[in-house]
Design a protein around this motif. Sequence first.
Motif, PDB file in Angstrom:
ATOM      1  N   VAL A 102       1.020  -1.307  -0.440  1.00  0.00           N
ATOM      2  CA  VAL A 102      -0.143  -0.480   0.295  1.00  0.00           C
ATOM      3  C   VAL A 102       0.584   1.157   0.136  1.00  0.00           C
ATOM      4  O   VAL A 102       0.684   2.163  -0.829  1.00  0.00           O
ATOM      5  CB  VAL A 102      -0.895   0.268   1.334  1.00  0.00           C
TER       6      VAL A 102
ATOM      7  N   SER B  65      -7.821   1.789  -4.079  1.00  0.00           N
ATOM      8  CA  SER B  65      -6.586   0.361  -3.785  1.00  0.00           C
ATOM      9  C   SER B  65      -7.325  -0.406  -3.053  1.00  0.00           C
ATOM     10  O   SER B  65      -7.363   0.467  -1.591  1.00  0.00           O
ATOM     11  CB  SER B  65      -5.442   1.511  -3.388  1.00  0.00           C
ATOM     12  N   GLN B  66      -7.174  -1.695  -2.806  1.00  0.00           N
ATOM     13  CA  GLN B  66      -7.387  -2.456  -1.652  1.00  0.00           C
ATOM     14  C   GLN B  66      -6.366  -3.764  -1.594  1.00  0.00           C
ATOM     15  O   GLN B  66      -6.028  -4.074  -2.365  1.00  0.00           O
ATOM     16  CB  GLN B  66      -8.251  -2.760  -1.832  1.00  0.00           C
ATOM     17  N   PRO B  67      -5.652  -3.895  -0.481  1.00  0.00           N
ATOM     18  CA  PRO B  67      -4.736  -4.777  -0.332  1.00  0.00           C
ATOM     19  C   PRO B  67      -5.932  -6.462  -0.133  1.00  0.00           C
ATOM     20  O   PRO B  67      -6.816  -6.393   0.406  1.00  0.00           O
ATOM     21  CB  PRO B  67      -4.439  -5.069   1.234  1.00  0.00           C
ATOM     22  N   THR B  68      -4.641  -6.767  -1.062  1.00  0.00           N
ATOM     23  CA  THR B  68      -4.965  -8.477  -1.296  1.00  0.00           C
ATOM     24  C   THR B  68      -4.562  -9.704   0.022  1.00  0.00           C
ATOM     25  O   THR B  68      -5.381 -10.218   0.179  1.00  0.00           O
ATOM     26  CB  THR B  68      -5.021  -8.851  -2.810  1.00  0.00           C
TER      27      THR B  68
ATOM     28  N   ILE C 291      -1.506  -6.470  -3.658  1.00  0.00           N
ATOM     29  CA  ILE C 291      -2.778  -5.371  -3.559  1.00  0.00           C
ATOM     30  C   ILE C 291      -3.420  -5.142  -4.921  1.00  0.00           C
ATOM     31  O   ILE C 291      -2.675  -5.433  -5.823  1.00  0.00           O
ATOM     32  CB  ILE C 291      -1.831  -3.804  -3.040  1.00  0.00           C
TER      33      ILE C 291
ATOM     34  N   THR D  75      -3.995  -6.671 -10.201  1.00  0.00           N
ATOM     35  CA  THR D  75      -3.605  -7.222  -9.284  1.00  0.00           C
ATOM     36  C   THR D  75      -2.122  -7.111  -8.618  1.00  0.00           C
ATOM     37  O   THR D  75      -1.803  -8.103  -9.731  1.00  0.00           O
ATOM     38  CB  THR D  75      -4.456  -8.630  -8.344  1.00  0.00           C
TER      39      THR D  75
END
Length: 162
Positions: A82, A101-104, A109, A157
């Motif tokens: 991030v 944006s989103q952490p996976t 991310i 991703t």
Amino acid sequence: MRDWFDSLAFRERIFVASGAAVVAVALFWALIWLPIDRGRDSAAENVAAWEHSLAELRPLKSMAATAGRPGGPRIDRGQTPVVIVDRTLRARGLDRSLKRSQPTTSTGIRVEFENVAFDDLVLWLGDLSDQYAMDVQAGSFSRSARSGAGRINASLTLERRL
């Protein structure tokens, strides 16, 4: 030549002098002015071409600088994806196009862009790969309806190599 000119009538002298002046101006224009003007135009075109080439090569400077480093990409294990994504997006000026944006995972991310320049996005992905060992694991691209050529919407991703 002077004797011949002096032997002419006044009107003939004016006519000959005027003709000589016209010939002198024409010679000046054809032999001096025109080549200088063409050279200036050519130089201006060359400068514009060099400036365009330089503008295209500037983004590659950072890639070339990191390619010569021994040991491959520098991986700072203390930074999360991030933080890396946020910092590099701001450095490239792509943060305005970031939609989400989103952490996976702890090393991944997912980022979504709207109306982003394709060329800038690819250069940013090159930076992530070269400098932070982050690669695209999955992605989708679509043409942006809001703007002109070269603008896309993208969903990516990213995952850090260990």
